[in-house]
Motif scaffolding. Structure first.
Motif, PDB file in Angstrom:
ATOM      1  N   GLU A  20      21.061  59.097   8.100  1.00  0.00           N
ATOM      2  CA  GLU A  20      21.063  58.321   6.579  1.00  0.00           C
ATOM      3  C   GLU A  20      19.631  58.124   6.376  1.00  0.00           C
ATOM      4  OE1 GLU A  20      23.649  56.128   4.751  1.00  0.00           O
ATOM      5  OE2 GLU A  20      25.133  58.090   5.142  1.00  0.00           O
ATOM      6  N   GLY A  21      19.089  57.225   7.513  1.00  0.00           N
ATOM      7  CA  GLY A  21      16.988  57.084   7.727  1.00  0.00           C
ATOM      8  C   GLY A  21      17.041  55.765   8.103  1.00  0.00           C
ATOM      9  N   GLU A  22      18.346  55.361   8.205  1.00  0.00           N
ATOM     10  CA  GLU A  22      18.353  53.147   8.422  1.00  0.00           C
ATOM     11  C   GLU A  22      17.630  53.094  10.293  1.00  0.00           C
ATOM     12  OE1 GLU A  22      19.340  50.792   6.371  1.00  0.00           O
ATOM     13  OE2 GLU A  22      19.910  52.581   4.819  1.00  0.00           O
ATOM     14  N   GLN A  23      17.934  51.766  10.490  1.00  0.00           N
ATOM     15  CA  GLN A  23      17.864  51.122  11.199  1.00  0.00           C
ATOM     16  C   GLN A  23      18.842  50.392  11.773  1.00  0.00           C
ATOM     17  OE1 GLN A  23      14.020  50.334  12.479  1.00  0.00           O
ATOM     18  NE2 GLN A  23      14.553  49.632  14.376  1.00  0.00           N
ATOM     19  N   VAL A  24      18.842  51.328  12.965  1.00  0.00           N
ATOM     20  CA  VAL A  24      20.260  50.545  13.942  1.00  0.00           C
ATOM     21  C   VAL A  24      19.520  50.395  15.361  1.00  0.00           C
ATOM     22  CG1 VAL A  24      22.530  51.351  14.845  1.00  0.00           C
ATOM     23  CG2 VAL A  24      21.842  52.650  12.230  1.00  0.00           C
ATOM     24  N   TYR A  25      20.760  48.922  15.706  1.00  0.00           N
ATOM     25  CA  TYR A  25      19.642  49.228  16.856  1.00  0.00           C
ATOM     26  C   TYR A  25      20.909  48.775  18.048  1.00  0.00           C
ATOM     27  CZ  TYR A  25      16.276  46.264  15.508  1.00  0.00           C
ATOM     28  OH  TYR A  25      15.008  45.553  14.079  1.00  0.00           O
ATOM     29  N   PHE A  47      22.932  37.364  15.438  1.00  0.00           N
ATOM     30  CA  PHE A  47      21.626  37.100  15.498  1.00  0.00           C
ATOM     31  C   PHE A  47      21.057  37.906  14.524  1.00  0.00           C
ATOM     32  CE2 PHE A  47      17.387  38.462  16.492  1.00  0.00           C
ATOM     33  CZ  PHE A  47      16.931  37.569  16.319  1.00  0.00           C
ATOM     34  N   CYS A  48      21.941  39.195  14.864  1.00  0.00           N
ATOM     35  CA  CYS A  48      21.510  40.193  13.886  1.00  0.00           C
ATOM     36  C   CYS A  48      21.086  40.579  12.729  1.00  0.00           C
ATOM     37  CB  CYS A  48      21.621  41.670  14.290  1.00  0.00           C
ATOM     38  SG  CYS A  48      20.689  41.982  15.924  1.00  0.00           S
ATOM     39  N   MET A  49      23.170  39.557  12.756  1.00  0.00           N
ATOM     40  CA  MET A  49      23.846  39.361  11.217  1.00  0.00           C
ATOM     41  C   MET A  49      22.664  38.850  10.291  1.00  0.00           C
ATOM     42  SD  MET A  49      27.862  40.144  11.889  1.00  0.00           S
ATOM     43  CE  MET A  49      28.601  39.957  10.421  1.00  0.00           C
ATOM     44  N   ASN A  50      23.123  37.104  11.233  1.00  0.00           N
ATOM     45  CA  ASN A  50      21.548  36.856  10.573  1.00  0.00           C
ATOM     46  C   ASN A  50      20.636  37.230   9.808  1.00  0.00           C
ATOM     47  OD1 ASN A  50      23.942  34.594  10.451  1.00  0.00           O
ATOM     48  ND2 ASN A  50      22.585  33.522  12.231  1.00  0.00           N
ATOM     49  N   ARG A  51      20.597  38.122  10.084  1.00  0.00           N
ATOM     50  CA  ARG A  51      19.119  39.027   9.599  1.00  0.00           C
ATOM     51  C   ARG A  51      19.629  40.641   9.078  1.00  0.00           C
ATOM     52  NH1 ARG A  51      18.316  35.666  13.507  1.00  0.00           N
ATOM     53  NH2 ARG A  51      16.480  34.724  13.940  1.00  0.00           N
ATOM     54  N   ASN A  52      20.517  39.925   8.739  1.00  0.00           N
ATOM     55  CA  ASN A  52      21.080  41.677   7.445  1.00  0.00           C
ATOM     56  C   ASN A  52      20.981  42.799   8.671  1.00  0.00           C
ATOM     57  OD1 ASN A  52      22.039  40.678   5.705  1.00  0.00           O
ATOM     58  ND2 ASN A  52      20.108  40.212   4.748  1.00  0.00           N
ATOM     59  N   VAL A  53      21.026  42.357   9.860  1.00  0.00           N
ATOM     60  CA  VAL A  53      20.966  44.161  10.781  1.00  0.00           C
ATOM     61  C   VAL A  53      22.488  43.729  11.467  1.00  0.00           C
ATOM     62  CG1 VAL A  53      19.846  45.090  12.962  1.00  0.00           C
ATOM     63  CG2 VAL A  53      18.781  44.068  11.405  1.00  0.00           C
ATOM     64  N   PHE A  54      22.860  45.310  11.646  1.00  0.00           N
ATOM     65  CA  PHE A  54      24.154  44.987  12.625  1.00  0.00           C
ATOM     66  C   PHE A  54      24.329  46.405  13.297  1.00  0.00           C
ATOM     67  CE2 PHE A  54      24.214  44.487   7.497  1.00  0.00           C
ATOM     68  CZ  PHE A  54      24.836  42.780   7.460  1.00  0.00           C
ATOM     69  N   PRO A  55      24.429  45.475  14.418  1.00  0.00           N
ATOM     70  CA  PRO A  55      23.832  46.538  15.791  1.00  0.00           C
ATOM     71  C   PRO A  55      25.484  47.160  16.596  1.00  0.00           C
ATOM     72  CG  PRO A  55      24.786  44.219  16.089  1.00  0.00           C
ATOM     73  CD  PRO A  55      24.295  44.003  14.710  1.00  0.00           C
ATOM     74  N   GLN A  56      25.554  48.091  16.841  1.00  0.00           N
ATOM     75  CA  GLN A  56      26.696  48.727  18.073  1.00  0.00           C
ATOM     76  C   GLN A  56      26.204  48.209  19.219  1.00  0.00           C
ATOM     77  OE1 GLN A  56      26.703  52.296  19.169  1.00  0.00           O
ATOM     78  NE2 GLN A  56      28.751  52.560  19.434  1.00  0.00           N
ATOM     79  N   VAL A  57      27.383  46.992  19.961  1.00  0.00           N
ATOM     80  CA  VAL A  57      26.955  46.392  21.003  1.00  0.00           C
ATOM     81  C   VAL A  57      28.383  46.529  21.142  1.00  0.00           C
ATOM     82  CG1 VAL A  57      26.828  43.454  21.527  1.00  0.00           C
ATOM     83  CG2 VAL A  57      25.920  43.959  19.469  1.00  0.00           C
ATOM     84  N   GLU A  58      27.766  47.384  23.133  1.00  0.00           N
ATOM     85  CA  GLU A  58      28.848  47.304  24.050  1.00  0.00           C
ATOM     86  C   GLU A  58      28.224  46.407  25.078  1.00  0.00           C
ATOM     87  OE1 GLU A  58      29.088  51.430  24.629  1.00  0.00           O
ATOM     88  OE2 GLU A  58      28.778  51.838  22.883  1.00  0.00           O
ATOM     89  N   TYR A  59      29.614  45.923  25.869  1.00  0.00           N
ATOM     90  CA  TYR A  59      29.283  45.602  27.466  1.00  0.00           C
ATOM     91  C   TYR A  59      29.591  45.790  28.300  1.00  0.00           C
ATOM     92  CZ  TYR A  59      30.728  41.394  30.432  1.00  0.00           C
ATOM     93  OH  TYR A  59      31.006  41.401  31.712  1.00  0.00           O
TER      94      TYR A  59
END
Length: 149
Positions: A20-25, A47-59
């Motif tokens: 859909e063209g959304e910025q995804v980290y 940090f990302c949520m405070n900027r309305n960015v919803f990342p996929q984070v893996e560890y």
């Protein structure tokens, strides 16, 4: 935990958002200390949520599984928190394999000149203070946002 997703977006949702063209980290963390790796993941998500960015984070704690995953999904950024030369080797490999990927690097040794040479977005020498980590994430975020990646 050897590895896996700790973020808030599932892979299928990330793929749909990208279509859909959304910025995804997509951010992958590798750390030889589980406690630090999970703490970094939590701080990145907040940090990302405070900027309305919803990342996929893996560890991951296992470097081999980390690099396998990097090959599968080509992350937006990675955070490498490995001790000594192990971290330097991982950063060098990451830069060769994925030249456009953002890199945040944490080490117990001062590799700041190597970090500059390898175009690392932010380098930390442990122990890391909260303000310093926030500054590093801000630099990373502004560079990623500015580059459209």
């Amino acid at each position: 935990m050897v590895g896996g997703q700790v973020g808030i977006l599932e892979t299928a949702i990330v793929d749909d958002l990208k279509k859909e063209g959304e910025q995804v980290y997509r951010i992958i963390i590798v750390s030889d200390k589980e406690k630090n790796g999970l703490r970094y993941a939590d701080r990145i998500v907040r940090f990302c949520m405070n900027r309305n960015v919803f990342p996929q984070v893996e560890y991951y704690q296992d470097q081999e599984k980390f690099f396998e995953r990097v090959e599968e999904i080509t992350p937006t950024s990675v955070l490498i928190a490995l001790s000594g030369v192990q971290g330097l080797n991982a950063v060098e490999h990451m830069r060769m394999f994925c030249p456009q990927c953002g890199i945040i690097w944490c080490s117990d040794l001062d590799f700041s000149l190597h970090a500059f040479r390898l175009r690392v977005e932010y380098f930390f020498k442990e122990p890391i203070e909260d303000e310093m980590f926030e500054e590093g994430l801000t630099v990373w975020y502004e560079r990623r946002r500015g580059s459209g990646i």
